[in-house]
Design an enzyme around this catalytic site. Structure first.
Site, PDB file in Angstrom:
ATOM      1  N   LYS A  49       0.318 -15.701  31.701  1.00 31.50           N
ATOM      2  CA  LYS A  49       1.320 -14.748  32.189  1.00 31.50           C
ATOM      3  C   LYS A  49       2.734 -15.212  31.873  1.00 31.50           C
ATOM      4  O   LYS A  49       3.613 -14.390  31.621  1.00 31.50           O
ATOM      5  CB  LYS A  49       1.162 -14.530  33.696  1.00 31.50           C
ATOM      6  CG  LYS A  49      -0.042 -13.685  34.033  1.00 31.50           C
ATOM      7  CD  LYS A  49       0.022 -13.106  35.424  1.00 31.50           C
ATOM      8  CE  LYS A  49      -1.136 -12.144  35.650  1.00 31.50           C
ATOM      9  NZ  LYS A  49      -1.215 -11.608  36.985  1.00 31.50           N
ATOM     10  N   LYS A 109      -8.543  -9.521  28.216  1.00 34.04           N
ATOM     11  CA  LYS A 109      -9.075  -8.937  29.453  1.00 34.04           C
ATOM     12  C   LYS A 109      -8.455  -7.559  29.723  1.00 34.04           C
ATOM     13  O   LYS A 109      -7.262  -7.374  29.473  1.00 34.04           O
ATOM     14  CB  LYS A 109      -8.711  -9.897  30.597  1.00 34.04           C
ATOM     15  CG  LYS A 109      -9.370  -9.617  31.904  1.00 34.04           C
ATOM     16  CD  LYS A 109      -8.881 -10.573  32.983  1.00 34.04           C
ATOM     17  CE  LYS A 109      -7.542 -10.129  33.518  1.00 34.04           C
ATOM     18  NZ  LYS A 109      -7.322 -10.404  34.946  1.00 34.04           N
ATOM     19  N   LYS A 129      -4.403  -4.387  34.612  1.00 37.83           N
ATOM     20  CA  LYS A 129      -3.534  -3.306  35.114  1.00 37.83           C
ATOM     21  C   LYS A 129      -2.191  -3.317  34.432  1.00 37.83           C
ATOM     22  O   LYS A 129      -1.553  -2.295  34.272  1.00 37.83           O
ATOM     23  CB  LYS A 129      -3.166  -3.518  36.589  1.00 37.83           C
ATOM     24  CG  LYS A 129      -4.224  -3.714  37.542  1.00 37.83           C
ATOM     25  CD  LYS A 129      -3.575  -3.932  38.922  1.00 37.83           C
ATOM     26  CE  LYS A 129      -4.564  -4.550  39.854  1.00 37.83           C
ATOM     27  NZ  LYS A 129      -4.585  -6.013  39.734  1.00 37.83           N
TER      28      LYS A 129
END
Ligand code: AQP
Length: 338
Positions: A118, A201, A204
């Site tokens: 991230k 992956k 969202k």
């Protein structure tokens, strides 16, 4: 085997950092529903404090928290059988989180692959919360002495960290107070991948909406996304081995198996030899059949946000009955006066 000293109790959470995806549903929520009917107390959480580790518009955070609660309930999580909460309404999570910040080591946190993914090259500018959040996640779980945590494959490392924190706490203070929580990573689709890139992956927060199926997508959107999903030119194999080095094909078969509650072997027995031109419409039909009742029910629940707020407030009260004595005892163990 879990320690008989601890009540069998499940905790798991999802971040309201966007809308629910098919990945959250197959990797986590489906298991939440089955576990509430097994011999467990179950606590399920909208982890709003985790979501804000990356910027969230306040209006979106509030909306997404309620929509996530609606998604849980519409998928079959019952507020009568499970305790449903949003994290910030149970302050014991953050209180134990601070203690765990002082137990976890910088080196452990620095090895968390989700942080590396991230933060990317931007480590100087991401929030301190993004780095520290797995210690708060350990607190979310251990403030209930949870023995089992159903999650997708991507959370395995954070659960190992939870066990390390529990073990170090128990060792440093000479107690046997926190349980060694078991991850529950089960089903055919524990890692649902992006529809655009089989190595990433489904997420969202992926900037591409075409990469994921949202639980609020209508039938047309679902069919279109599946039709456009990246695949290869070969027919589907009849054996699992034939999916090796075919990440996109594997992903669609896993999704089919997860939605239809079959094993991958069973699916391939039926669809082996099919071209994607045949398989994709069948998958789209299955996805619409399974997901559209959920999205319809979510929309119905979202029409009455005050009722969702009442459910979360009641859940917070029930959760605090479990968490308060565990936090109080933790404070005593570490020597806090009060
Ligand atoms: N693609 C996935 N496949 C299987 N399981 C998944 N989960 C998430 N994505 C997949 C599982 O859903 C639960 C909640 O995850 P989360 O929302 O708290 O955090 P996340 O894993 O970071 O999910 P996202 O969608 O990728 O959110 P963003 O984009 O905000 O980071 C967990 O049990 C997770 O394993």
């Amino acid at each position: 085997m879990s320690d008989p000293k601890f009540t069998p109790r499940v905790f798991s959470g999802i971040q309201p950092s966007g809308g629910l995806t098919l990945g959250n549903y197959l990797g986590a929520i489906k298991r939440f529903v089955t576990m509430q009917d097994e011999a467990f107390e179950t606590v399920y959480c909208m982890v709003d404090m985790h979501a804000m580790t990356v910027w969230q518009d306040p209006k979106d955070l509030a909306h997404n928290t309620r929509e996530l609660a609606a998604g849980f309930i519409a998928s079959g999580v019952s507020p009568e059988k499970s305790i449903l909460i949003n994290q910030s309404q149970v302050p014991e999570h953050a209180q134990l989180g601070w203690i765990f910040n002082c137990v976890a080591r910088m080196g452990w946190m620095g090895r968390m692959t989700q942080f590396k993914d991230k933060a990317g090259k931007n480590t100087e500018n991401v929030s301190l919360g993004l780095f520290a959040y797995p210690a708060l996640m350990a607190a979310d779980i251990l403030v209930y002495h949870a023995t089992h945590v159903p999650v997708g494959e991507d959370q395995k490392q954070h659960l190992e960290l939870t066990r390390d924190i529990a073990a170090k706490f128990n060792h440093d203070y000479g107690v046997d107070f926190f349980p060694m929580t078991e991850p529950v990573i089960e089903g055919a689709a524990t890692r649902v991948m992006s529809l655009r890139d089989g190595s990433k992956k489904m997420s969202k927060s992926d900037p591409s909406d075409a990469s994921r199926i949202n639980m609020t997508d209508d039938a047309d959107a679902i069919a279109k996304k599946i039709r456009k999903a990246k695949t290869d030119p070969d027919a589907l194999p009849s054996e699992v081995d034939g999916l090796k080095d075919r990440p996109e094909a594997r992903n669609l078969v896993n999704i089919y198996a997860g939605l239809n509650e079959q094993s991958v072997e069973e699916v391939l027995r039926d669809v082996g030899g099919q071209q994607f031109g045949t398989f994709k419409p069948a998958l789209a039909e299955l996805a619409v059949a399974k997901l559209s009742p959920i999205s319809t029910e979510m929309a119905r629940l979202m029409a009455d946000p005050a009722e969702i707020d009442r459910i979360l407030a009641r859940g917070a009260g029930q959760a605090r009955e479990i968490a308060t004595p565990i936090l109080k005892k933790t404070y005593e163990i570490v020597g806090m006066v009060g």
